[in-house]
Design an enzyme around this catalytic site. Structure first.
Site, mmCIF file in Angstrom:
data_model
loop_
_atom_site.group_PDB
_atom_site.id
_atom_site.type_symbol
_atom_site.label_atom_id
_atom_site.label_comp_id
_atom_site.label_asym_id
_atom_site.label_seq_id
_atom_site.Cartn_x
_atom_site.Cartn_y
_atom_site.Cartn_z
ATOM 1 N N HIS A 50 0.823 -1.204 0.000
ATOM 2 C CA HIS A 50 0.000 0.000 0.000
ATOM 3 C C HIS A 50 0.861 1.260 0.000
ATOM 4 O O HIS A 50 1.653 1.476 0.916
ATOM 5 C CB HIS A 50 -0.891 -0.032 1.243
ATOM 6 N N HIS A 92 -1.422 10.963 -1.660
ATOM 7 C CA HIS A 92 -2.678 10.477 -1.096
ATOM 8 C C HIS A 92 -3.632 11.593 -0.693
ATOM 9 O O HIS A 92 -4.782 11.638 -1.137
ATOM 10 C CB HIS A 92 -2.404 9.585 0.109
#
Length: 301
Positions: A50, A92
């Site tokens: 991730h 992100h």
């Protein structure tokens, strides 16, 4: 989940050791044509790093991608957003303050949103020192830079289009960059690329533009709603606390957009106990900041 900077030093040492010894984890890439099929049904979920190996290196940086490679993981996940002048970048948050030094370099630009900065301005930012001093100077990569690094490392990509409601047209633009970088040829589409989003509309648009692409919806639709998602996506990727074995089985019972059993890749799982729990539910993949921990727990690749 935000990772602890203290983990960075241990990861750097681990990556160095793997490089020197020429070793890799027991998660070698599957052979040609073997993009994960329902691996969870066989007991060995695919393990996705991730934002790269983000428990051990600053998230969404090339350094995190490289560390995932040295740890032996070929699937990495990232997040894509757009700058003020139209460049796609890998980050992100929709603001830059948490993972860069933007507040120091541009103190008068609050709230430091990605979409309010040019690509050249973002390229000046330090995206590593917040995590650990050894990563000082790491940068926010453009999507093209990220794709080139993943390609160089012979890795595979789970690409998330982040907050598409902020960036009209980002689906088409993402596909254009993927195409220019050579990621929309038959082999990449068949084996090395999945595009996902929390926005069902975004996933639907991507599927409409490139029906051959594997797509995933991030969320946990009700069982009654699953057939609607199956019309335009291949996977449902939920938060691990929201699922049960029965729900996973209901997803698997449906055929997705490409006529194959739908799959489930769950997130964010960083400990062995939870990894084994979702494995027992039958998930096909586990998305994790700590891929080595999960891989050891479940025997994934």
């Amino acid at each position: 989940m935000y990772v602890r900077p203290a983990a960075a030093a241990a990861a750097a040492l681990l990556g160095f050791t793997l490089t020197v010894l020429g070793g890799t984890a027991s998660c070698a890439a599957p052979g040609p044509g073997s993009v994960p099929g329902p691996a969870g049904l066989l007991g060995n979920p695919v393990v996705y790093a991730h934002r790269g190996a983000s428990a051990y290196a600053p998230e969404n940086t090339l350094e995190a991608v490289d560390l995932a490679m040295r740890l032996g993981f070929d699937w990495v996940e990232n997040d894509v957003q757009r700058t003020r002048d139209g460049e796609l970048v890998v980050v992100h948050d929709d603001t830059l303050s948490r993972t860069t030094d933007v507040e120091q370099l541009f103190p008068d630009r609050s709230p430091w949103r990605v979409k309010d900065f040019t690509a050249a301005e973002i390229a000046l930012l330090d995206a590593g020192s917040w995590f650990g001093q050894e990563y000082t100077g790491a940068r926010v990569p453009t999507l093209r830079q990220y794709l080139d690094r993943v390609q160089r490392n012979q890795q595979r990509l789970l690409l998330e289009i982040k907050k598409p409601e902020l960036y009209p047209g980002i689906e088409q633009e993402t596909l254009e960059v993927l195409d220019e970088a050579g990621w929309l040829d038959a082999r990449h589409v068949a084996e090395r690329l999945v595009v996902q989003s929390f926005s069902a509309d975004c996933v639907r648009v991507v599927h409409g533009l490139r029906p051959d692409l594997v797509t995933a919806f991030l969320g946990t639709p009700t069982v009654a709603d699953l057939p609607r998602y199956a019309q335009f996506t291949d996977r449902i990727n939920p938060w691990h606390t929201t699922i049960s074995a029965e729900w996973v089985a209901a997803v698997h019972a449906l055929l997705g957009a490409h006529g194959k059993a739908m799959e489930v890749d769950t997130w964010i799982v960083d400990d062995a106990t939870t990894a084994r729990k979702v494995q027992a539910m039958g998930v096909d993949g586990i998305i994790t900041n700590a891929p080595d921990v999960v891989q050891e727990a479940v025997g994934g690749y």
